[in-house]
Design a protein around this motif. Structure first.
Motif, mmCIF file in Angstrom:
data_model
loop_
_atom_site.group_PDB
_atom_site.id
_atom_site.type_symbol
_atom_site.label_atom_id
_atom_site.label_comp_id
_atom_site.label_asym_id
_atom_site.label_seq_id
_atom_site.Cartn_x
_atom_site.Cartn_y
_atom_site.Cartn_z
ATOM 1 N N VAL A 157 0.836 -1.203 0.000
ATOM 2 C CA VAL A 157 0.000 0.000 0.000
ATOM 3 C C VAL A 157 0.874 1.258 0.000
ATOM 4 O O VAL A 157 0.644 2.197 -0.753
ATOM 5 C CB VAL A 157 -0.941 -0.003 1.232
ATOM 6 N N CYS A 158 1.898 1.245 0.842
ATOM 7 C CA CYS A 158 2.655 2.492 1.074
ATOM 8 C C CYS A 158 3.900 2.631 0.219
ATOM 9 O O CYS A 158 4.362 3.743 0.000
ATOM 10 C CB CYS A 158 3.065 2.589 2.538
ATOM 11 N N ARG A 159 4.518 1.534 -0.215
ATOM 12 C CA ARG A 159 5.823 1.661 -0.854
ATOM 13 C C ARG A 159 5.883 1.158 -2.285
ATOM 14 O O ARG A 159 6.869 1.423 -2.979
ATOM 15 C CB ARG A 159 6.884 0.912 -0.035
ATOM 16 N N LEU A 160 4.877 0.412 -2.744
ATOM 17 C CA LEU A 160 4.992 -0.160 -4.094
ATOM 18 C C LEU A 160 5.116 0.943 -5.145
ATOM 19 O O LEU A 160 5.975 0.869 -6.032
ATOM 20 C CB LEU A 160 3.797 -1.067 -4.407
ATOM 21 N N VAL A 161 4.280 1.970 -5.025
ATOM 22 C CA VAL A 161 4.303 3.027 -6.040
ATOM 23 C C VAL A 161 5.633 3.808 -6.004
ATOM 24 O O VAL A 161 6.281 3.975 -7.043
ATOM 25 C CB VAL A 161 3.080 3.955 -5.892
ATOM 26 N N PRO A 162 6.093 4.255 -4.818
ATOM 27 C CA PRO A 162 7.397 4.928 -4.811
ATOM 28 C C PRO A 162 8.532 4.037 -5.313
ATOM 29 O O PRO A 162 9.419 4.500 -6.038
ATOM 30 C CB PRO A 162 7.617 5.283 -3.339
ATOM 31 N N LEU A 163 8.500 2.743 -4.942
ATOM 32 C CA LEU A 163 9.557 1.844 -5.410
ATOM 33 C C LEU A 163 9.499 1.690 -6.922
ATOM 34 O O LEU A 163 10.527 1.729 -7.604
ATOM 35 C CB LEU A 163 9.402 0.456 -4.764
ATOM 36 N N ALA A 164 8.285 1.527 -7.439
ATOM 37 C CA ALA A 164 8.132 1.375 -8.894
ATOM 38 C C ALA A 164 8.596 2.638 -9.610
ATOM 39 O O ALA A 164 9.239 2.564 -10.666
ATOM 40 C CB ALA A 164 6.684 1.059 -9.241
ATOM 41 N N ALA A 165 8.300 3.803 -9.013
ATOM 42 C CA ALA A 165 8.714 5.059 -9.648
ATOM 43 C C ALA A 165 10.236 5.163 -9.696
ATOM 44 O O ALA A 165 10.828 5.547 -10.712
ATOM 45 C CB ALA A 165 8.125 6.245 -8.887
ATOM 46 N N ALA A 166 10.888 4.791 -8.579
ATOM 47 C CA ALA A 166 12.353 4.841 -8.540
ATOM 48 C C ALA A 166 12.943 3.839 -9.528
ATOM 49 O O ALA A 166 13.892 4.140 -10.261
ATOM 50 C CB ALA A 166 12.851 4.558 -7.127
ATOM 51 N N ASP A 167 12.372 2.633 -9.564
ATOM 52 C CA ASP A 167 12.869 1.602 -10.477
ATOM 53 C C ASP A 167 12.686 2.033 -11.927
ATOM 54 O O ASP A 167 13.554 1.813 -12.773
ATOM 55 C CB ASP A 167 12.122 0.282 -10.256
ATOM 56 N N GLN A 168 11.544 2.643 -12.199
ATOM 57 C CA GLN A 168 11.265 3.049 -13.583
ATOM 58 C C GLN A 168 12.307 4.055 -14.067
ATOM 59 O O GLN A 168 12.805 3.954 -15.179
ATOM 60 C CB GLN A 168 9.870 3.643 -13.676
ATOM 61 N N ALA A 169 12.643 5.002 -13.189
ATOM 62 C CA ALA A 169 13.643 6.004 -13.582
ATOM 63 C C ALA A 169 14.975 5.331 -13.881
ATOM 64 O O ALA A 169 15.639 5.634 -14.874
ATOM 65 C CB ALA A 169 13.793 7.031 -12.459
ATOM 66 N N ARG A 170 15.359 4.381 -13.028
ATOM 67 C CA ARG A 170 16.647 3.696 -13.227
ATOM 68 C C ARG A 170 16.624 2.839 -14.487
ATOM 69 O O ARG A 170 17.564 2.826 -15.273
ATOM 70 C CB ARG A 170 16.948 2.823 -12.028
ATOM 71 N N LEU A 171 15.529 2.087 -14.673
ATOM 72 C CA LEU A 171 15.442 1.198 -15.831
ATOM 73 C C LEU A 171 15.429 1.985 -17.136
ATOM 74 O O LEU A 171 16.027 1.584 -18.135
ATOM 75 C CB LEU A 171 14.190 0.316 -15.741
ATOM 76 N N ARG A 172 14.752 3.131 -17.117
ATOM 77 C CA ARG A 172 14.736 3.964 -18.324
ATOM 78 C C ARG A 172 16.139 4.434 -18.682
ATOM 79 O O ARG A 172 16.528 4.451 -19.849
ATOM 80 C CB ARG A 172 13.847 5.184 -18.100
ATOM 81 N N GLU A 173 16.895 4.812 -17.670
ATOM 82 C CA GLU A 173 18.270 5.241 -17.930
ATOM 83 C C GLU A 173 19.091 4.066 -18.464
ATOM 84 O O GLU A 173 19.905 4.243 -19.362
ATOM 85 C CB GLU A 173 18.901 5.800 -16.651
ATOM 86 N N ALA A 174 18.861 2.885 -17.874
ATOM 87 C CA ALA A 174 19.601 1.710 -18.357
ATOM 88 C C ALA A 174 19.272 1.431 -19.823
ATOM 89 O O ALA A 174 20.148 1.066 -20.607
ATOM 90 C CB ALA A 174 19.273 0.502 -17.497
ATOM 91 N N VAL A 175 18.024 1.633 -20.188
ATOM 92 C CA VAL A 175 17.631 1.430 -21.592
ATOM 93 C C VAL A 175 18.355 2.446 -22.486
ATOM 94 O O VAL A 175 18.860 2.117 -23.564
ATOM 95 C CB VAL A 175 16.102 1.556 -21.749
ATOM 96 N N MET A 176 18.431 3.688 -22.005
ATOM 97 C CA MET A 176 19.098 4.725 -22.801
ATOM 98 C C MET A 176 20.594 4.452 -22.958
ATOM 99 O O MET A 176 21.215 4.888 -23.916
ATOM 100 C CB MET A 176 18.894 6.097 -22.148
ATOM 101 N N LEU A 177 21.172 3.734 -21.997
ATOM 102 C CA LEU A 177 22.612 3.497 -22.032
ATOM 103 C C LEU A 177 22.984 2.258 -22.838
ATOM 104 O O LEU A 177 24.164 1.977 -23.037
ATOM 105 C CB LEU A 177 23.150 3.352 -20.599
#
Lengths: 294, 559
Positions: A157-177
């Motif tokens: 309830v409390c952390r899935l969305v923030p964790l997903a948001a942080a992961d998404q930012a990192r994964l997007r950068e990994a895709v760009m690299l």
């Protein structure tokens, strides 16, 4: 870049009141929005929520919800106009669309779509305010009172969305690299990776929560007298405003006020009594925020 | 700190075994050990030896969260983990895992640190005091009002430890707590653990690869190998054992002392080593010069003007996009790196190292100035797993350029394997291949600049050596190598140039022997004993050999 809906500490009534009180207030306004599709009521709610956003410093969340509401609203209006074939006032007569066949666009279908869009906007604003102004840490502690043995649920309830948001930012950068010779990564593959990764990390966070003592035998929190007295008025005002708003809206509906009929021809209550009820709901909803704006 | 007499055991394992589901071998195999209250124990061993599993068994996550085959008993503070899950064990034990992001539960730092007292029903004044004390102890008082998603990895690590300690556990388990910390913060953390251990009797079990950081503070070392107990004894005895069984797991000074034929017990810390080595460094035979000639320099490549420019940053300013803290991450940075150079980029957490790499790779836009890599850049971020999206190695890297990239990292034989089945080192090499693929000019496998951000996090000595060799091959192919790292020992072994950053600027730039031997914090263990000009084990060995060659047999060298 932080999500516009992410919680930011702030003063004001929404920031100072407890989770239960703010939860009751937002629940009441969302329920009112669902009680009637009357556009007067939706417009009054939206106006109240926009003012509430300004009073509680949640303009960024309100702007984001408004953008989302507009996009979603336009989509709903268009779909409703194309799909619903009821209504007496035909604005565009008989054109053919693939799959849908012969289409008449009626003013009533457009109006019903617009009323629905206003309700969606209002509900989005309610949740934007709740998300931006209610501390998830307080939600976590509140959840513990009802489910002390379910750290995983609390984490989701409390952390899935923030964790997903942080992961998404990192994964997007990994895709760009990725090098040009590596296989491109589509949205589907990225979404799957994001989902599995976020769930795995949520389990890790749940483990952390367990180890912090989430499931330990709960000792009642000892509060000083001053603290107890300071916390109550804001909570009481919010809860009372929520209850009165809900009561006025339910009373109005039971009395046959705030009706909305789109078909066969557009009709909605906008008599002085209905208008008074609508204004009363908006003003009562805003009272605790205005009183404790600073 | 010595064990507290009469107190119940902090931790007791009796023939403890554990195997993860579908795993072929046991992660832990018949481990029997007892840890007394008040001990500070370092847990050593190679990657995959079972250290993390052991820590997770000591706080109940094994077997309650990590299902699998469990045998034997684990009794923590008198509570048997078969009957008590992590929720119950939280009353006596705290656990700090490797990934700090997975240990943050709350939105703000203050709430995170105050969570454990809040969950225990502490009064608000007691909560406030616990938060204040933990924040001061861990040096995070200035972060209290920040949101946790705005913190760097190192800051998160310290906040997570503060949050774990406010629950007032009697046993604290730490899984590589210094892996994200700069040398300054790492030393402060180890000192703090020692202080808590000495003054409050806190039992500490600390899992670390960087033994040079923590061995001096330990009462005891337990080493695991392939899930079994391989060594249990004093830190000095451990060094002797490590040198006989696995030299990479000994400290740099222990290796130097062994080369100098210093007899057991080997010195554990810098102070002891200095005392033991002093006769060799100071005694000069009659008639001989007091100062022996410097050893032949360890071969270091110097850049030549003819080498192509691989990195150019001129008057580079980069601003944070989230308006958190100091707005500028880089402030007028100047740097040039040429092809073939091996550069270690160092500095405290938040100095701007990662931002520089991101600016070069186009992930952060310069606010002013220039950031360019004329021959192209391949950047590997801190989490290699982020690059692995598909179920087969070959699917990640199809075609000829993919095959060339796999060959460049030595993974040609792994094309049909699932990336999740690869070891940590192999996953990192695969991620490197993914960022390298197709970047070389005219069919070459290498771009002009290969950059890695904290590549040695959580690596044991053997894997670091493997990475060192791999990067060496890239350098021989003409690529400039830029590695942002907190690992001083790795930087000393790998680099021929060290760039030290602070506050978004370069504050020192020079050879390894110059930068990593003279400072108080950014200095290798060898550098602290030998002083200016000697930073690596190899250089120290050569110096000692040169000194010894000057000694006549008449000079008695104390052993």
């Amino acid at each position: 870049m932080r999500s516009p809906y992410a919680y930011q500490p702030h003063g004001g009534a929404l920031g100072r009141a407890g989770v239960g009180a703010v939860g009751a207030w937002t629940f009441a306004l969302a329920t009112v929005a669902f009680l009637s599709a009357n556009p007067l009521l939706s417009a009054a709610l939206i106006a109240a929520l926009l003012v509430a956003g300004a009073l509680s410093g949640a303009q960024r969340a309100v702007r984001a919800a408004t953008r989302a509401g507009l996009v979603l609203g336009l989509f709903v209006v268009a779909i409703n106009a194309l799909v619903v074939r009821r209504g007496e006032t035909i604005w565009i007569r008989a054109f053919d669309l693939p799959l849908l066949g012969q289409i008449d666009i009626t003013a009533e279908a457009l109006a019903e779509g617009a009323a629905l869009a206003l309700r969606i906007w209002a509900v989005l604003l309610v949740f934007a305010l709740f998300s931006a102004r209610v501390n998830p840490d307080a939600i976590l502690l509140a959840l513990r009172r009802v489910a002390a043995r379910s750290a995983l649920t609390a984490t989701l309830v409390c952390r899935l969305v923030p964790l997903a948001a942080a992961d998404q930012a990192r994964l997007r950068e990994a895709v760009m690299l990725r090098g040009p010779g590596a296989a491109p990564v589509g949205r589907g593959a990225l979404a799957r990776r994001l989902l599995t990764g976020s769930l795995e990390r949520s389990v890790d966070v749940a483990a952390t929560l367990e180890l912090r003592g989430y499931a330990l035998a709960r000792a009642p929190r000892r509060r000083g007298r001053g603290e107890r007295l300071a916390a109550r008025p804001a909570d009481l005002e919010m809860t009372a405003a929520a209850a009165v708003c809900l009561a006025v809206a339910i009373g109005a509906r039971l009395s046959g006020l705030l009706d909305f009929e789109a078909y066969p021809s557009l009709r909605f209550d906008h008599d002085p009594i209905s208008a008074t009820a609508v204004v009363a709901i908006a003003v009562i909803a805003l009272l605790p925020l205005a009183v404790r704006a600073r | 700190m010595r064990a507290l007499a009469g107190a119940p055991l902090a931790l007791r394992f009796e023939a403890l075994s554990f195997r993860y589901p579908a795993a072929e071998r046991w992660a832990l195999e018949r481990i029997t050990l007892r840890i007394e209250p008040g001990e500070l124990v370092v847990l050593a061993g190679r990657s995959g030896s079972g250290k993390t599993t052991l820590l997770r068994a000591a706080c109940g996550l094994v077997p309650h969260l990590d299902g699998g085959e469990f045998g034997g008993r684990a009794v923590i503070g008198g509570l048997d983990s078969r009957e008590h899950g992590p929720g119950d064990l939280a009353a006596v034990v705290a656990y700090l895992a490797q990934d700090p992001e997975a240990q943050v539960v709350s939105t703000t730092v203050r709430a995170e640190i105050g969570l454990a007292p809040a969950l225990r029903g502490a009064a608000s004044q007691a909560q406030a005091r616990a938060v204040e004390e933990a924040a001061l102890a861990l040096g995070v008082a200035h972060l209290l009002e920040r949101t946790t998603d705005s913190l760097s990895g190192g800051e998160l690590q310290r906040v997570a430890l503060a949050a774990a300690l406010t629950g007032r556990p009697s046993l604290v388990l730490l899984d590589e707590p210094t892996s994200q910390l700069d040398p300054v913060a790492a030393e402060e953390l180890i000192s703090l653990l020692r202080r808590l251990n000495e003054q409050w009797g806190l039992t500490v079990v600390l899992c670390e690869h960087r033994l040079d950081r923590c061995l001096d503070a330990a009462d005891r070392v337990i080493a695991l190998a392939a899930g079994a107990l391989a060594f249990d004894g004093s830190p000095a005895a451990y060094l002797g054992w490590a040198l006989d069984h696995d030299e990479e797991s000994a400290t740099p000074l222990a290796r130097v002392c062994r080369a100098a034929e210093i007899s057991a017990p080997l010195p554990v810390g810098v102070r002891q080593a200095r005392a033991r080595l002093r006769p060799l460094l100071e005694c000069a035979p009659s008639g001989a010069p007091a100062e022996a000639p410097m050893p032949p320099a360890v071969r270091r490549r110097r850049s030549r003007p003819a080498d192509p420019v691989a990195l150019r940053a001129a008057k580079l300013w980069v601003r944070h996009d989230d308006e958190i803290g100091r707005p500028e991450a880089l402030r007028g940075l100047e740097l040039e790196v040429r092809g073939g150079e091996r550069v270690a980029l160092m500095g405290r957490n938040g100095a701007g190292k990662s931002t520089l790499l991101r600016a070069l790779a186009g992930l952060a836009a310069p606010w002013r100035g220039i950031a360019e890599a004329p021959g192209g850049i391949a950047l590997l971020g801190q989490n290699p797993s982020d690059y692995l999206v598909r179920d087969r190695v070959g699917e990640e890297l199809p075609g000829e350029s993919g095959a060339r990239a796999l060959a460049a990292v030595g993974l040609s034989a792994a094309v049909d394997r699932d990336p999740r089945d690869l070891s940590g080192g192999e996953r990192q090499r695969l991620a490197l291949a993914i960022v390298l693929a197709g970047r070389g000019e005219a069919g070459a496998a290498m771009p002009g600049l290969v950059a890695l951000d904290e590549p040695t996090r959580g690596m044991d000595g053997g894997r670091k050596r493997e990475l060192h060799r791999l990067l060496g091959r890239f350098g021989e192919a003409g690529a400039a190598l830029l590695v942002a790292t907190h690992d001083v020992e790795f930087a000393a072994e790998f680099a021929d140039r060290v760039v030290l950053m602070a506050e978004g600027r370069v504050i020192a730039d020079g050879g390894v022997e110059t930068i990593l031997s003279g400072g108080w914090y950014f200095s290798t263990q060898v550098g602290r004993v030998f002083g200016d000009g000697i930073a690596t084990v190899e250089a120290a060995r050569k110096l000692l050999a040169a000194r010894r060659s000057l000694h006549t047999n008449s000079v008695e060298v104390p052993r």
